[in-house]
Structures are given as C-alpha cells and as structure tokens.
Design a protein around this motif. Structure first.
Motif, PDB file in Angstrom:
ATOM      1  N   GLN A  84       7.236 -16.317 -13.767  1.00 21.88           N
ATOM      2  CA  GLN A  84       6.165 -15.436 -14.259  1.00 21.88           C
ATOM      3  C   GLN A  84       5.046 -16.257 -14.896  1.00 21.88           C
ATOM      4  O   GLN A  84       3.869 -15.979 -14.664  1.00 21.88           O
ATOM      5  N   GLU A  85       5.387 -17.281 -15.682  1.00 12.83           N
ATOM      6  CA  GLU A  85       4.361 -18.134 -16.285  1.00 12.83           C
ATOM      7  C   GLU A  85       3.564 -18.866 -15.204  1.00 12.83           C
ATOM      8  O   GLU A  85       2.331 -18.980 -15.293  1.00 12.83           O
ATOM      9  N   ILE A  86       4.266 -19.350 -14.191  1.00 17.29           N
ATOM     10  CA  ILE A  86       3.589 -20.032 -13.083  1.00 17.29           C
ATOM     11  C   ILE A  86       2.662 -19.059 -12.367  1.00 17.29           C
ATOM     12  O   ILE A  86       1.500 -19.385 -12.090  1.00 17.29           O
ATOM     13  N   TYR A  87       3.134 -17.853 -12.091  1.00 13.05           N
ATOM     14  CA  TYR A  87       2.311 -16.872 -11.386  1.00 13.05           C
ATOM     15  C   TYR A  87       1.104 -16.443 -12.221  1.00 13.05           C
ATOM     16  O   TYR A  87       0.023 -16.206 -11.675  1.00 13.05           O
ATOM     17  N   GLU A  88       1.247 -16.358 -13.538  1.00 14.11           N
ATOM     18  CA  GLU A  88       0.094 -16.026 -14.377  1.00 14.11           C
ATOM     19  C   GLU A  88      -0.937 -17.149 -14.345  1.00 14.11           C
ATOM     20  O   GLU A  88      -2.147 -16.894 -14.294  1.00 14.11           O
ATOM     21  N   ALA A  89      -0.477 -18.408 -14.359  1.00 11.21           N
ATOM     22  CA  ALA A  89      -1.407 -19.539 -14.245  1.00 11.21           C
ATOM     23  C   ALA A  89      -2.106 -19.504 -12.888  1.00 11.21           C
ATOM     24  O   ALA A  89      -3.308 -19.796 -12.790  1.00 11.21           O
ATOM     25  N   ILE A  90      -1.378 -19.127 -11.848  1.00 10.83           N
ATOM     26  CA  ILE A  90      -1.971 -18.983 -10.519  1.00 10.83           C
ATOM     27  C   ILE A  90      -3.059 -17.914 -10.542  1.00 10.83           C
ATOM     28  O   ILE A  90      -4.132 -18.092  -9.953  1.00 10.83           O
ATOM     29  N   GLY A  91      -2.794 -16.818 -11.228  1.00 10.82           N
ATOM     30  CA  GLY A  91      -3.787 -15.747 -11.317  1.00 10.82           C
ATOM     31  C   GLY A  91      -5.078 -16.226 -11.947  1.00 10.82           C
ATOM     32  O   GLY A  91      -6.171 -15.920 -11.456  1.00 10.82           O
ATOM     33  N   VAL A  92      -4.977 -16.987 -13.025  1.00 11.05           N
ATOM     34  CA  VAL A  92      -6.171 -17.523 -13.677  1.00 11.05           C
ATOM     35  C   VAL A  92      -6.899 -18.465 -12.722  1.00 11.05           C
ATOM     36  O   VAL A  92      -8.125 -18.426 -12.595  1.00 11.05           O
ATOM     37  N   THR A  93      -6.142 -19.304 -12.032  1.00 15.41           N
ATOM     38  CA  THR A  93      -6.746 -20.237 -11.079  1.00 15.41           C
ATOM     39  C   THR A  93      -7.449 -19.482  -9.954  1.00 15.41           C
ATOM     40  O   THR A  93      -8.559 -19.841  -9.559  1.00 15.41           O
ATOM     41  N   ALA A  94      -6.828 -18.426  -9.444  1.00 11.58           N
ATOM     42  CA  ALA A  94      -7.431 -17.642  -8.366  1.00 11.58           C
ATOM     43  C   ALA A  94      -8.722 -16.965  -8.820  1.00 11.58           C
ATOM     44  O   ALA A  94      -9.632 -16.774  -8.014  1.00 11.58           O
ATOM     45  N   ALA A  95      -8.814 -16.646 -10.120  1.00 12.80           N
ATOM     46  CA  ALA A  95     -10.051 -16.054 -10.627  1.00 12.80           C
ATOM     47  C   ALA A  95     -11.226 -17.014 -10.455  1.00 12.80           C
ATOM     48  O   ALA A  95     -12.365 -16.592 -10.287  1.00 12.80           O
ATOM     49  N   PHE A  96     -10.947 -18.308 -10.474  1.00 10.45           N
ATOM     50  CA  PHE A  96     -11.990 -19.325 -10.294  1.00 10.45           C
ATOM     51  C   PHE A  96     -12.027 -19.851  -8.866  1.00 10.45           C
ATOM     52  O   PHE A  96     -13.087 -20.145  -8.329  1.00 10.45           O
ATOM     53  N   GLY A  97     -10.863 -20.020  -8.248  1.00 14.08           N
ATOM     54  CA  GLY A  97     -10.764 -20.669  -6.946  1.00 14.08           C
ATOM     55  C   GLY A  97     -10.682 -19.715  -5.770  1.00 14.08           C
ATOM     56  O   GLY A  97     -10.647 -20.164  -4.630  1.00 14.08           O
ATOM     57  N   GLY A  98     -10.597 -18.423  -6.042  1.00  7.45           N
ATOM     58  CA  GLY A  98     -10.602 -17.424  -4.989  1.00  7.45           C
ATOM     59  C   GLY A  98      -9.471 -17.558  -3.989  1.00  7.45           C
ATOM     60  O   GLY A  98      -8.359 -17.991  -4.317  1.00  7.45           O
ATOM     61  N   GLY A  99      -9.796 -17.213  -2.743  1.00  5.48           N
ATOM     62  CA  GLY A  99      -8.799 -17.176  -1.680  1.00  5.48           C
ATOM     63  C   GLY A  99      -8.171 -18.514  -1.377  1.00  5.48           C
ATOM     64  O   GLY A  99      -6.990 -18.579  -1.028  1.00  5.48           O
ATOM     65  N   ALA A 100      -8.931 -19.608  -1.512  1.00  7.67           N
ATOM     66  CA  ALA A 100      -8.368 -20.926  -1.223  1.00  7.67           C
ATOM     67  C   ALA A 100      -7.228 -21.252  -2.184  1.00  7.67           C
ATOM     68  O   ALA A 100      -6.164 -21.722  -1.763  1.00  7.67           O
ATOM     69  N   ALA A 101      -7.435 -20.990  -3.463  1.00  7.00           N
ATOM     70  CA  ALA A 101      -6.372 -21.235  -4.447  1.00  7.00           C
ATOM     71  C   ALA A 101      -5.205 -20.273  -4.221  1.00  7.00           C
ATOM     72  O   ALA A 101      -4.039 -20.675  -4.289  1.00  7.00           O
ATOM     73  N   MET A 102      -5.527 -19.016  -3.939  1.00  9.04           N
ATOM     74  CA  MET A 102      -4.471 -18.032  -3.740  1.00  9.04           C
ATOM     75  C   MET A 102      -3.651 -18.340  -2.494  1.00  9.04           C
ATOM     76  O   MET A 102      -2.432 -18.193  -2.503  1.00  9.04           O
ATOM     77  N   SER A 103      -4.291 -18.831  -1.427  1.00 10.85           N
ATOM     78  CA  SER A 103      -3.535 -19.120  -0.207  1.00 10.85           C
ATOM     79  C   SER A 103      -2.521 -20.227  -0.430  1.00 10.85           C
ATOM     80  O   SER A 103      -1.409 -20.172   0.101  1.00 10.85           O
ATOM     81  N   GLN A 104      -2.878 -21.241  -1.222  1.00  9.38           N
ATOM     82  CA  GLN A 104      -1.914 -22.306  -1.548  1.00  9.38           C
ATOM     83  C   GLN A 104      -0.806 -21.758  -2.439  1.00  9.38           C
ATOM     84  O   GLN A 104       0.355 -22.155  -2.316  1.00  9.38           O
ATOM     85  N   ALA A 105      -1.164 -20.847  -3.327  1.00 12.36           N
ATOM     86  CA  ALA A 105      -0.181 -20.297  -4.265  1.00 12.36           C
ATOM     87  C   ALA A 105       0.865 -19.442  -3.564  1.00 12.36           C
ATOM     88  O   ALA A 105       2.057 -19.536  -3.869  1.00 12.36           O
ATOM     89  N   VAL A 106       0.414 -18.618  -2.622  1.00 13.77           N
ATOM     90  CA  VAL A 106       1.358 -17.691  -1.991  1.00 13.77           C
ATOM     91  C   VAL A 106       2.146 -18.354  -0.867  1.00 13.77           C
ATOM     92  O   VAL A 106       3.047 -17.729  -0.310  1.00 13.77           O
ATOM     93  N   THR A 107       1.813 -19.597  -0.559  1.00 13.63           N
ATOM     94  CA  THR A 107       2.578 -20.329   0.452  1.00 13.63           C
ATOM     95  C   THR A 107       3.264 -21.533  -0.194  1.00 13.63           C
ATOM     96  O   THR A 107       4.458 -21.507  -0.459  1.00 13.63           O
ATOM     97  N   LEU A 108       2.509 -22.557  -0.482  1.00 16.50           N
ATOM     98  CA  LEU A 108       3.073 -23.827  -0.939  1.00 16.50           C
ATOM     99  C   LEU A 108       3.801 -23.710  -2.273  1.00 16.50           C
ATOM    100  O   LEU A 108       4.925 -24.192  -2.417  1.00 16.50           O
ATOM    101  N   VAL A 109       3.201 -23.068  -3.264  1.00 10.87           N
ATOM    102  CA  VAL A 109       3.862 -22.963  -4.577  1.00 10.87           C
ATOM    103  C   VAL A 109       5.150 -22.170  -4.454  1.00 10.87           C
ATOM    104  O   VAL A 109       6.193 -22.585  -4.971  1.00 10.87           O
ATOM    105  N   GLN A 110       5.102 -21.050  -3.764  1.00 13.19           N
ATOM    106  CA  GLN A 110       6.324 -20.242  -3.625  1.00 13.19           C
ATOM    107  C   GLN A 110       7.399 -20.988  -2.847  1.00 13.19           C
ATOM    108  O   GLN A 110       8.584 -20.920  -3.207  1.00 13.19           O
ATOM    109  N   ASP A 111       7.005 -21.722  -1.808  1.00 15.60           N
ATOM    110  CA  ASP A 111       7.981 -22.530  -1.069  1.00 15.60           C
ATOM    111  C   ASP A 111       8.599 -23.593  -1.982  1.00 15.60           C
ATOM    112  O   ASP A 111       9.813 -23.831  -1.940  1.00 15.60           O
TER     113      ASP A 111
END
Length: 121
Positions: A84-111
């Motif tokens: 949950q802490e990792i996913y919240e940090a991802i959310g903050v990052t996606a607010a700045f990095g948009g889809g590019a940050a989110m695409s890495q988060a929902v693939t690479l980070v989760q893997d």
C-alpha cells in the motif's frame, strides 16, 4: 535469464551488480566516490531509509529507469514498505509523470513485488 536467478527481477539485479563490478574495476576512484555519495544520501537521517527508498522509487518511475525501478522496489520491500505504501508513492509519481510512470508501475513494479515476495517465501 541468468542461470543463478530464479526470476526476471533477480536476473536484472544480478546483471546490474555484475555491470557495477566491471565498472568499478575499470574506474575504481570514480566508483568509490559515487558509492560513498549514494551511501551518504541513503543513510538514516531526519528521513528514514524507508522514506528515502520510496522517494527513490518515485524518481526512478518518473525518469523511466528500469534498473533503478527494480533496485528501489527491492529497497522499499527491504526497508519494510507495505504494498500500500509503494502504491501510494506510485500514485504521487503518476500525478507528475502521467501514463509513462503509471505504465511502469502497473507492470514492472508489480512484477518485482511478486517476484521478490515469492523469493522470500
């Protein structure tokens, strides 16, 4: 995949360590200074090492640095971050990095989380 690695995350971490070892042999002074600098940056201080790993993961996602994403996802888990802490940090990052940050988060980070959690079981 590396013969000693049991999954892609572990293989990437080993590949990074091997590359860093080679670079250190070729550029020992530079590597020594860089390593000392980064160790100081991640030292426990007013911010905890856990907080620093979450920040580093966010910056890694924003800059699209796959090796650092893997390395700092592991760092977050090693410092006791919950998913949950990792996913919240991802959310903050996606607010700045948009889809590019989110695409890495929902693939690479989760893997990485899945791979590393399976290694520790």
């Amino acid at each position: 995949m590396d013969l000693h690695a049991s999954n892609q995350t572990e293989s990437a971490l080993l590949h990074y360590k091997e590359g860093l070892g080679t670079f250190t042999k070729k550029m020992p002074e530079l590597a020594s200074h860089f390593n000392a600098f980064t160790e100081e940056c991640f030292r426990e201080g007013t911010l905890s090492q856990k907080d620093k790993q979450l920040i580093a993961l966010g910056i890694s996602l924003y800059s699209q640095d796959e090796y650092c994403i893997i390395y700092h996802t592991k760092g977050c888990l090693d410092q006791g971050c919950s998913e949950q802490e990792i996913y919240e940090a991802i959310g903050v990052t996606a607010a700045f990095g948009g889809g590019a940050a989110m695409s890495q988060a929902v693939t690479l980070v989760q893997d990485c989380i899945n791979d590393l959690n399976n290694l520790s079981q």
